[in-house]
Design a protein around this motif. Structure first.
Motif, mmCIF file in Angstrom:
data_model
loop_
_atom_site.group_PDB
_atom_site.id
_atom_site.type_symbol
_atom_site.label_atom_id
_atom_site.label_comp_id
_atom_site.label_asym_id
_atom_site.label_seq_id
_atom_site.Cartn_x
_atom_site.Cartn_y
_atom_site.Cartn_z
ATOM 1 N N THR A 90 0.831 -1.207 0.000
ATOM 2 C CA THR A 90 0.000 0.000 0.000
ATOM 3 C C THR A 90 0.862 1.251 0.000
ATOM 4 O OG1 THR A 90 -1.731 -1.193 1.203
ATOM 5 C CG2 THR A 90 -1.837 1.199 1.242
ATOM 6 N N ALA A 91 1.925 1.236 0.777
ATOM 7 C CA ALA A 91 2.833 2.384 0.819
ATOM 8 C C ALA A 91 3.489 2.606 -0.537
ATOM 9 C CB ALA A 91 3.887 2.169 1.905
ATOM 10 N N MET A 92 3.890 1.535 -1.203
ATOM 11 C CA MET A 92 4.511 1.668 -2.527
ATOM 12 C C MET A 92 3.525 2.252 -3.544
ATOM 13 S SD MET A 92 7.664 1.002 -2.473
ATOM 14 C CE MET A 92 7.961 0.898 -4.216
ATOM 15 N N VAL A 93 2.306 1.752 -3.532
ATOM 16 C CA VAL A 93 1.298 2.267 -4.455
ATOM 17 C C VAL A 93 1.030 3.742 -4.174
ATOM 18 C CG1 VAL A 93 -1.138 2.115 -5.114
ATOM 19 C CG2 VAL A 93 0.225 0.033 -4.919
ATOM 20 N N ALA A 94 0.913 4.098 -2.890
ATOM 21 C CA ALA A 94 0.687 5.493 -2.522
ATOM 22 C C ALA A 94 1.842 6.377 -2.986
ATOM 23 C CB ALA A 94 0.479 5.619 -1.017
ATOM 24 N N LEU A 95 3.073 5.880 -2.830
ATOM 25 C CA LEU A 95 4.243 6.631 -3.272
ATOM 26 C C LEU A 95 4.210 6.850 -4.785
ATOM 27 C CD1 LEU A 95 7.065 7.866 -2.644
ATOM 28 C CD2 LEU A 95 7.998 5.600 -3.136
ATOM 29 N N LEU A 96 3.919 5.783 -5.520
ATOM 30 C CA LEU A 96 3.864 5.896 -6.984
ATOM 31 C C LEU A 96 2.770 6.851 -7.438
ATOM 32 C CD1 LEU A 96 4.493 2.180 -8.004
ATOM 33 C CD2 LEU A 96 6.087 4.107 -8.181
ATOM 34 N N VAL A 97 1.609 6.768 -6.808
ATOM 35 C CA VAL A 97 0.517 7.679 -7.162
ATOM 36 C C VAL A 97 0.914 9.115 -6.831
ATOM 37 C CG1 VAL A 97 -1.849 8.359 -6.551
ATOM 38 C CG2 VAL A 97 -1.322 5.964 -6.991
ATOM 39 N N GLY A 98 1.542 9.309 -5.675
ATOM 40 C CA GLY A 98 1.996 10.647 -5.296
ATOM 41 C C GLY A 98 3.001 11.217 -6.280
ATOM 42 N N VAL A 99 3.945 10.391 -6.711
ATOM 43 C CA VAL A 99 4.947 10.846 -7.687
ATOM 44 C C VAL A 99 4.264 11.196 -9.009
ATOM 45 C CG1 VAL A 99 6.909 10.090 -9.091
ATOM 46 C CG2 VAL A 99 6.887 9.640 -6.637
ATOM 47 N N ALA A 100 3.355 10.341 -9.452
ATOM 48 C CA ALA A 100 2.653 10.600 -10.716
ATOM 49 C C ALA A 100 1.849 11.887 -10.646
ATOM 50 C CB ALA A 100 1.751 9.419 -11.066
ATOM 51 N N VAL A 101 1.125 12.088 -9.557
ATOM 52 C CA VAL A 101 0.334 13.318 -9.392
ATOM 53 C C VAL A 101 1.259 14.525 -9.339
ATOM 54 C CG1 VAL A 101 -1.160 14.582 -7.783
ATOM 55 C CG2 VAL A 101 -1.652 12.207 -8.334
ATOM 56 N N GLY A 102 2.370 14.401 -8.631
ATOM 57 C CA GLY A 102 3.325 15.500 -8.558
ATOM 58 C C GLY A 102 3.895 15.857 -9.921
ATOM 59 N N LEU A 103 4.237 14.861 -10.693
ATOM 60 C CA LEU A 103 4.770 15.118 -12.029
ATOM 61 C C LEU A 103 3.731 15.771 -12.928
ATOM 62 C CD1 LEU A 103 6.833 11.862 -12.674
ATOM 63 C CD2 LEU A 103 7.730 14.171 -12.271
ATOM 64 N N LEU A 104 2.508 15.261 -12.871
ATOM 65 C CA LEU A 104 1.449 15.844 -13.694
ATOM 66 C C LEU A 104 1.121 17.264 -13.257
ATOM 67 C CD1 LEU A 104 -0.946 12.789 -14.088
ATOM 68 C CD2 LEU A 104 0.506 13.823 -15.847
ATOM 69 N N ALA A 105 1.094 17.511 -11.958
ATOM 70 C CA ALA A 105 0.810 18.856 -11.459
ATOM 71 C C ALA A 105 1.931 19.813 -11.850
ATOM 72 C CB ALA A 105 0.622 18.827 -9.946
ATOM 73 N N GLY A 106 3.174 19.337 -11.742
ATOM 74 C CA GLY A 106 4.305 20.172 -12.137
ATOM 75 C C GLY A 106 4.274 20.510 -13.610
ATOM 76 N N ARG A 107 3.918 19.520 -14.431
ATOM 77 C CA ARG A 107 3.835 19.749 -15.872
ATOM 78 C C ARG A 107 2.713 20.746 -16.190
ATOM 79 N NH1 ARG A 107 3.087 14.538 -19.049
ATOM 80 N NH2 ARG A 107 5.175 14.210 -18.261
#
Length: 114
Positions: A90-107
């Motif tokens: 669960t922590a890994m999935v949350a981390l991956l989702v957080g990174v993806a959201v961060g990248l998309l928000a930054g873009r």
């Protein structure tokens, strides 16, 4: 109302199909009241087909609900049998989702600034 079958949830898709069936039934009622014998026969056949489709839709919905419950029960048993592994996954999935959201928000932010 246009629905993308690939992104719509099962409940939304079922509701749309039910709405379509209800609209077809209303059309059949209007035809039956105003049409001649040939239209009435066609309307009766169509009504039977709609009833069969509605029954199949109900059966499909029942199957989806049953499968979803079975999957949820298996997942619950697995999570209770292996709590630390579940927490780690669960922590890994949350981390991956957080990174993806961060990248998309930054873009999205950099595109608005430019």
């Amino acid at each position: 109302m246009m629905i993308d079958i690939m992104t719509a949830g099962p409940e939304r898709l079922a509701a749309s199909l039910r709405q379509l069936v209800t609209g077809a039934e209303d059309l059949l009622d209007a035809l039956r009241k105003e049409g001649d014998d040939q239209y009435r026969e066609a309307a009766q056949r169509m009504r039977r087909d709609i009833e069969r489709a509605r029954e199949r839709l109900d059966e499909a919905q029942d199957t989806i609900v049953a499968r979803t419950r079975a999957i949820a029960k298996r997942t619950d048993r697995l999570a209770h049998a292996h709590p630390w592994e579940t927490a780690g996954a669960t922590a890994m999935v949350a981390l991956l989702v957080g990174v993806a959201v961060g990248l998309l928000a930054g873009r999205a932010y950099t595109q608005r600034v430019d």
